[in-house]
Design an enzyme around this catalytic site. Sequence first.
Site, mmCIF file in Angstrom:
data_model
loop_
_atom_site.group_PDB
_atom_site.id
_atom_site.type_symbol
_atom_site.label_atom_id
_atom_site.label_comp_id
_atom_site.label_asym_id
_atom_site.label_seq_id
_atom_site.Cartn_x
_atom_site.Cartn_y
_atom_site.Cartn_z
ATOM 1 N N GLU A 85 37.274 -41.227 10.201
ATOM 2 C CA GLU A 85 36.776 -42.583 10.411
ATOM 3 C C GLU A 85 35.685 -42.937 9.404
ATOM 4 O O GLU A 85 35.640 -44.043 8.862
ATOM 5 C CB GLU A 85 36.243 -42.719 11.842
ATOM 6 N N SER B 259 62.670 -5.475 -1.417
ATOM 7 C CA SER B 259 63.034 -6.779 -0.851
ATOM 8 C C SER B 259 62.843 -7.926 -1.830
ATOM 9 O O SER B 259 63.009 -9.081 -1.459
ATOM 10 C CB SER B 259 62.191 -7.060 0.395
ATOM 11 N N LEU C 222 48.726 -11.669 0.521
ATOM 12 C CA LEU C 222 48.818 -12.561 1.681
ATOM 13 C C LEU C 222 47.875 -13.754 1.578
ATOM 14 O O LEU C 222 47.367 -14.250 2.581
ATOM 15 C CB LEU C 222 48.582 -11.803 2.992
ATOM 16 N N ARG D 248 49.137 -18.938 -2.974
ATOM 17 C CA ARG D 248 49.138 -19.042 -4.440
ATOM 18 C C ARG D 248 50.137 -20.066 -4.964
ATOM 19 O O ARG D 248 49.936 -20.633 -6.031
ATOM 20 C CB ARG D 248 49.478 -17.689 -5.075
#
Length: 381
Positions: A57, A179, A215, A218
């Site tokens: 506001e 992975s 973690l 980026r």
Amino acid sequence: MPLQPHDEALLLRAVSLAEQSIGLSDPNPRVGCVLHTADGSLAGEGFTQQAGGPHAEVMAMRAAVAAGRSLAGGTAWVSLEPCAHHGRTPPCADALIAAGLARVVVALTDPYDQVAGRGIARLRAAGITVDLADAGPARDAAQALNIGFLSRVVRGRPWVRMKLAASLDGRTALPDGRSQWITGAAARADGHAWRRRAQAVLTGIGTVLADDPQLDVRLVPTQRQPLRVVVDSRLNLPPAARMLAVPGGVLVIAADHQPQRQAALQAAGAQVRLLPGPAGRVDLAGLLAQLASEGVGELHIEAGATLNGALLAAGLVDELLVYTAPMLIGPGRPLAGLPLLPALDQAPRFQFTDARLLDTDLRLLLRRPGADAFLRHAPGT
């Protein structure tokens, strides 16, 4: 007076503005505000800044002043009830009253105990007409944007979102742990956008030892890095772990008292806390309550099968964020190490809420049935 179609549109605009508070305003809620003059022309817009900075506001009123617009007799559309208490900043309700507004339209009331209808009451006591959105797109959008804040205030625990990336046959990695990369660049960037939403990212020591992840956020812009929380019962986190070298802070939660390891981690910049639970493991439910008490509203999980399975089995996961790659891996590591089920009707179940393609990958959002029931019981929401 009943809301008009343009009210709903302007509330949605306020929510859109509030999205710019992601990664900025935490732990304060994400709020947007649109101001019109008495003749219905745009006077100013704004969104909540960093904690201790101006709220939506005030930012909108500053924009109106800069544009030379008078707010006397005008209208404000806000995505969350204006605050009515002195925190780090003065009450926004008082600022709206001082500006001479005639009407304020609110998408969602604030269940925080120092607000909880008091902002609306203060505006009405000053002679300002206050209209609340009924169930519909604007209120739904305001709730979705602040689901972590609402969960923390109403339930006393964060909104827990578990991120998973897997092949079509549910494998997160090859048997040896490789992975990179199951999903593509678009899915990885999207995952970082979800990290940015969270005040903390939770992982397990197994993931840290296997991957040494940072973690942090980026791949998308952010003004704030989330806290990294590591569930590490025996304090096996290496003091040279990469996550300790990037901004945002690291909190290690242990179950065993290991004074020498604790001292080494603290010297490397980590916070260490003991939170023992059954069987020598960390008390996960207690951890969620502790994180909420420290301002964590959205908790983002990026962990391995063991911690994923423990959180799912305990019913602590509210939402799944699943990226599915169009490939088949065969033998490999699973999404979650769940216990053997005696019957299918005892399987943890989730409901699909969204599905979309990100380049070649499919992103699914699923919610645990009843996880958002607190939204229907929050005062005034």
